[in-house]
Design a protein around this motif. Structure first.
Motif, PDB file in Angstrom:
ATOM      1  N   GLU A 543       0.829  -1.205   0.000  1.00  0.00           N
ATOM      2  CA  GLU A 543       0.000   0.000   0.000  1.00  0.00           C
ATOM      3  C   GLU A 543       0.867   1.260   0.000  1.00  0.00           C
ATOM      4  O   GLU A 543       0.565   2.237  -0.698  1.00  0.00           O
ATOM      5  N   LYS A 544       1.926   1.244   0.780  1.00  0.00           N
ATOM      6  CA  LYS A 544       2.834   2.394   0.802  1.00  0.00           C
ATOM      7  C   LYS A 544       3.474   2.606  -0.563  1.00  0.00           C
ATOM      8  O   LYS A 544       3.617   3.741  -1.029  1.00  0.00           O
ATOM      9  N   ARG A 545       3.842   1.505  -1.199  1.00  0.00           N
ATOM     10  CA  ARG A 545       4.467   1.610  -2.513  1.00  0.00           C
ATOM     11  C   ARG A 545       3.468   2.164  -3.529  1.00  0.00           C
ATOM     12  O   ARG A 545       3.832   2.997  -4.377  1.00  0.00           O
ATOM     13  N   ARG A 546       2.209   1.729  -3.462  1.00  0.00           N
ATOM     14  CA  ARG A 546       1.182   2.219  -4.386  1.00  0.00           C
ATOM     15  C   ARG A 546       0.937   3.704  -4.188  1.00  0.00           C
ATOM     16  O   ARG A 546       0.824   4.472  -5.143  1.00  0.00           O
ATOM     17  N   LYS A 547       0.827   4.135  -2.930  1.00  0.00           N
ATOM     18  CA  LYS A 547       0.609   5.556  -2.647  1.00  0.00           C
ATOM     19  C   LYS A 547       1.772   6.399  -3.161  1.00  0.00           C
ATOM     20  O   LYS A 547       1.569   7.488  -3.714  1.00  0.00           O
ATOM     21  N   LYS A 548       2.997   5.879  -2.976  1.00  0.00           N
ATOM     22  CA  LYS A 548       4.164   6.607  -3.445  1.00  0.00           C
ATOM     23  C   LYS A 548       4.153   6.718  -4.964  1.00  0.00           C
ATOM     24  O   LYS A 548       4.473   7.777  -5.524  1.00  0.00           O
ATOM     25  N   GLN A 549       3.785   5.619  -5.635  1.00  0.00           N
ATOM     26  CA  GLN A 549       3.728   5.639  -7.095  1.00  0.00           C
ATOM     27  C   GLN A 549       2.650   6.605  -7.596  1.00  0.00           C
ATOM     28  O   GLN A 549       2.866   7.321  -8.589  1.00  0.00           O
ATOM     29  N   LYS A 550       1.490   6.607  -6.932  1.00  0.00           N
ATOM     30  CA  LYS A 550       0.430   7.535  -7.330  1.00  0.00           C
ATOM     31  C   LYS A 550       0.860   8.987  -7.159  1.00  0.00           C
ATOM     32  O   LYS A 550       0.590   9.848  -8.015  1.00  0.00           O
ATOM     33  N   LEU A 551       1.542   9.268  -6.047  1.00  0.00           N
ATOM     34  CA  LEU A 551       2.008  10.624  -5.790  1.00  0.00           C
ATOM     35  C   LEU A 551       3.021  11.054  -6.842  1.00  0.00           C
ATOM     36  O   LEU A 551       2.964  12.193  -7.356  1.00  0.00           O
ATOM     37  N   GLU A 552       3.921  10.173  -7.187  1.00  0.00           N
ATOM     38  CA  GLU A 552       4.920  10.492  -8.207  1.00  0.00           C
ATOM     39  C   GLU A 552       4.250  10.693  -9.568  1.00  0.00           C
ATOM     40  O   GLU A 552       4.667  11.563 -10.353  1.00  0.00           O
ATOM     41  N   LYS A 553       3.207   9.878  -9.850  1.00  0.00           N
ATOM     42  CA  LYS A 553       2.500  10.008 -11.125  1.00  0.00           C
ATOM     43  C   LYS A 553       1.784  11.357 -11.216  1.00  0.00           C
ATOM     44  O   LYS A 553       1.807  12.023 -12.264  1.00  0.00           O
ATOM     45  N   ARG A 554       1.170  11.799 -10.108  1.00  0.00           N
ATOM     46  CA  ARG A 554       0.484  13.098 -10.095  1.00  0.00           C
ATOM     47  C   ARG A 554       1.464  14.240 -10.314  1.00  0.00           C
ATOM     48  O   ARG A 554       1.193  15.187 -11.064  1.00  0.00           O
ATOM     49  N   LYS A 555       2.620  14.148  -9.647  1.00  0.00           N
ATOM     50  CA  LYS A 555       3.635  15.186  -9.822  1.00  0.00           C
ATOM     51  C   LYS A 555       4.110  15.240 -11.267  1.00  0.00           C
ATOM     52  O   LYS A 555       4.296  16.321 -11.844  1.00  0.00           O
ATOM     53  N   ARG A 556       4.298  14.068 -11.863  1.00  0.00           N
ATOM     54  CA  ARG A 556       4.772  14.006 -13.242  1.00  0.00           C
ATOM     55  C   ARG A 556       3.736  14.583 -14.199  1.00  0.00           C
ATOM     56  O   ARG A 556       4.074  15.341 -15.115  1.00  0.00           O
ATOM     57  N   MET A 557       2.452  14.250 -13.980  1.00  0.00           N
ATOM     58  CA  MET A 557       1.382  14.773 -14.847  1.00  0.00           C
ATOM     59  C   MET A 557       1.245  16.275 -14.686  1.00  0.00           C
ATOM     60  O   MET A 557       0.984  17.006 -15.653  1.00  0.00           O
ATOM     61  N   LYS A 558       1.434  16.757 -13.453  1.00  0.00           N
ATOM     62  CA  LYS A 558       1.333  18.198 -13.216  1.00  0.00           C
ATOM     63  C   LYS A 558       2.442  18.945 -13.935  1.00  0.00           C
ATOM     64  O   LYS A 558       2.223  20.007 -14.537  1.00  0.00           O
ATOM     65  N   ILE A 559       3.651  18.358 -13.900  1.00  0.00           N
ATOM     66  CA  ILE A 559       4.781  18.981 -14.598  1.00  0.00           C
ATOM     67  C   ILE A 559       4.555  18.974 -16.103  1.00  0.00           C
ATOM     68  O   ILE A 559       4.800  19.970 -16.803  1.00  0.00           O
TER      69      ILE A 559
END
Length: 565
Positions: A543-559
């Protein structure tokens, strides 16, 4: 030792007629010393025949006369007196379980008073030793003290909890004599900071009233920044922990780990911040660990320390609970007039520890078995060994909610946190301490009643050191080792260690296939992949790994969105 003595040693057990070979003895320069009596010129066979005849003349009276004659001959014959003394020394060594190798090894001591009467050891030092509640020397102390007091190089192996620290500290403190303004004259190396701190505390207690200043390196970076080339003469409070004396700026004895000492020995623009040119004693505790190669080993750092000890005469002492062949070969090659001492069976666990090997099937089975032991009732303190710091963290998260006072110590924790955990465990505030291999070496926790090897030890040496945290100083202890099918290749060697300590193991474990040399080395250096401690921890990690991946994906999409705009 003259030529005749050498000849006698080489021909021990062989019967010679001294009359018949008298001319040959004279030509070869093997004539007996002038102190020898004429009766020695008889052949051993003739002497035995005379004694046998005397025993049969006059029945009991003949036996009595024969015994008197033997006693009288022994009193008048220096060689027979020496032989009887040597027999008594060998008998005492067998009684204590001591084995020795090397020339002219002195007799083991029987009581503390011999330190004063026979070796002129400072009475304050002996009093400090007795004040700690000891009544007689342990076997390793009895044999190591007379050797080191003669300034002999020594390699000693003795079971865990047998008093090895005092075995090298007493001769070392006596050899230093008192405080001198010459910088460090003795260095003690240990593989871990916890063991170094323990040795330092013991040194302070034993050296009380002698004026010898023992210090331990606490902060290398601050020491290198503040002190220059003459730092060996003026170590201050920022880089060492003082022994409590009024002047902490001077040190006679240094206790540290090899890595920290090497940092201070490295050359800088102004020269090395520390000099070991005046070192007279170099003691290596847990020597088999410090001589290990590879990423986890200390051999390179140890070599740098040896090269830095440039004094004209450096007495070296190496101690450990296990007898490593590599250390033995190095000592024989590099140390002159070496004496080797081994107490008890080599590379075996203490007989005071009741040992069990428990099959658990899987990682979940190990957690159930652990909780079963803790639920049925246990007597704290307990040490719980795991394979890695990640598993220590996971097991801590599992047990913290089980109404158990538990904590963990591993390499990711700061030195202050580790010191606080160790102090709390010693005071009884922590009942169960989860630890890695870090705590298996030398650290003496008073009264540990149970050791649980949650993860199977990587080698027999590791098992001996882990189990040795309990059953110390004559106390009884218990050790339980969990194993799964992944641990089967290592099971045979551990079962042999358990059997060598006088305990029963299933025969099928001893009949397992013996690994080859390459496989044995691979087992020692590479540990099996064990996964997570439990499914709950695995789910939490996922679950921690999934949350981290989602957060990184959001940051990447925002950039990417901002760049497109």
């Amino acid at each position: 030792m003259n030529s005749y003595d050498i000849f006698k040693k080489l021909t021990k057990g062989i019967k010679f007629d001294h009359k018949r070979f008298k001319d040959d003895f004279r030509k070869l320069g093997l004539e007996q010393p002038s102190s020898a009596v004429a009766s020695n010129t008889l052949s051993l066979a003739e002497q035995q025949e005379e004694e046998h005849t005397g025993e049969h003349q006059g029945g009991e009276g003949g036996k009595a006369r024969s015994k008197k004659k033997k006693k009288k001959n022994a009193q008048n014959d220096p060689q027979k007196q020496l032989m009887l003394q040597q027999q008594e020394i060998r008998r005492r060594r067998r009684q204590l379980g001591i084995q020795v190798w090397g020339p002219d090894v002195p007799a083991p001591l029987e009581k503390f008073s011999q330190l004063d009467t026979e070796h002129s050891v400072n009475s304050k030092l002996v009093a400090n030793l007795e004040a700690q509640g000891h009544s007689v020397p342990t076997p390793v102390q009895a044999q190591a003290w007379p050797l080191m007091l003669q300034r002999r190089h020594i390699l000693a192996s003795a079971p865990t909890g047998s008093g090895k620290t005092a075995a090298f500290l007493i001769p070392l403190l006596q050899g230093l004599g008192g405080p001198r303004k010459k910088g460090f004259r003795a260095v003690i190396l240990a593989p871990t900071r916890e063991l170094a701190s323990q040795i330092h505390r013991e040194c302070v207690r034993l050296g009380e009233g002698l004026g010898i200043r023992a210090v331990i390196i606490a902060n290398v970076s601050k020491a290198k920044q503040k002190y220059g080339p003459q730092s060996s003469q003026k170590f201050g409070e920022c880089c060492v922990q003082s022994s409590g004396y009024l002047n902490p700026e001077l040190g006679d004895l240094l206790v540290t780990t090899p890595n920290r000492l090497v940092h201070l020995l490295k050359e800088s623009v102004e020269g090395p911040p520390l000099s070991l040119a005046n070192v007279e004693w170099l003691v290596v505790d847990e020597s088999d660990r410090l001589f290990e190669d590879g990423q986890r080993g200390f051999r390179d750092q140890l070599a740098a320390v040896y090269q830095a000890c440039t004094g004209p005469s450096v007495t070296q002492a190496l101690f450990s609970a296990t007898f490593a062949q590599s250390v033995q070969d190095w000592c024989r090659l590099n140390l002159h007039n070496l004496a080797m001492v081994s107490v008890g069976l080599r590379n075996s666990a203490s007989e005071d520890v009741e040992q069990h090997l428990q099959f658990c099937g899987s990682e979940g089975g190990k957690l159930h078995a652990l909780r079963d032991i803790l639920r049925k009732g246990y007597e704290p303190p307990v040490l719980l060994f795991v394979q890695s710091k990640e598993r220590a963290k996971e097991l801590f998260r599992e047990l913290i909610y089980d109404n158990i006072t538990v904590d963990a110590i591993h390499a990711d924790r700061t030195q202050k946190q580790r010191d606080n955990v160790v102090a709390a465990f010693r005071e009884g505030k922590i009942w169960v301490l989860i630890c890695t291999e870090l705590m298996s070496r030398g650290v003496d926790f008073k009264g540990v009643n149970l050791v649980i090897n949650y993860d199977f030890p990587p080698s027999a040496v590791s098992y001996i050191h882990r189990v040795g945290r309990t059953g110390r100083a004559g106390r009884r202890g218990q050790a339980v080792t969990f194993w799964t099918m992944e641990d089967r290749p290592r099971l045979r060697r551990i079962a042999q260690v358990v059997q060598s300590s006088g305990q029963q193991v299933p025969q099928w474990m001893l009949d397992l296939k013996k690994p080859g040399r390459k496989e044995k080395k691979r087992q020692t250096t590479q540990q099996p992949e064990r996964g997570h401690v439990s499914r709950a921890v695995q789910h939490e990690t996922v679950e921690k790994r999934r949350k981290k991946q989602k957060l990184e994906k959001r940051k990447r999409m925002k950039i990417e969105g901002s760049e497109a705009a």
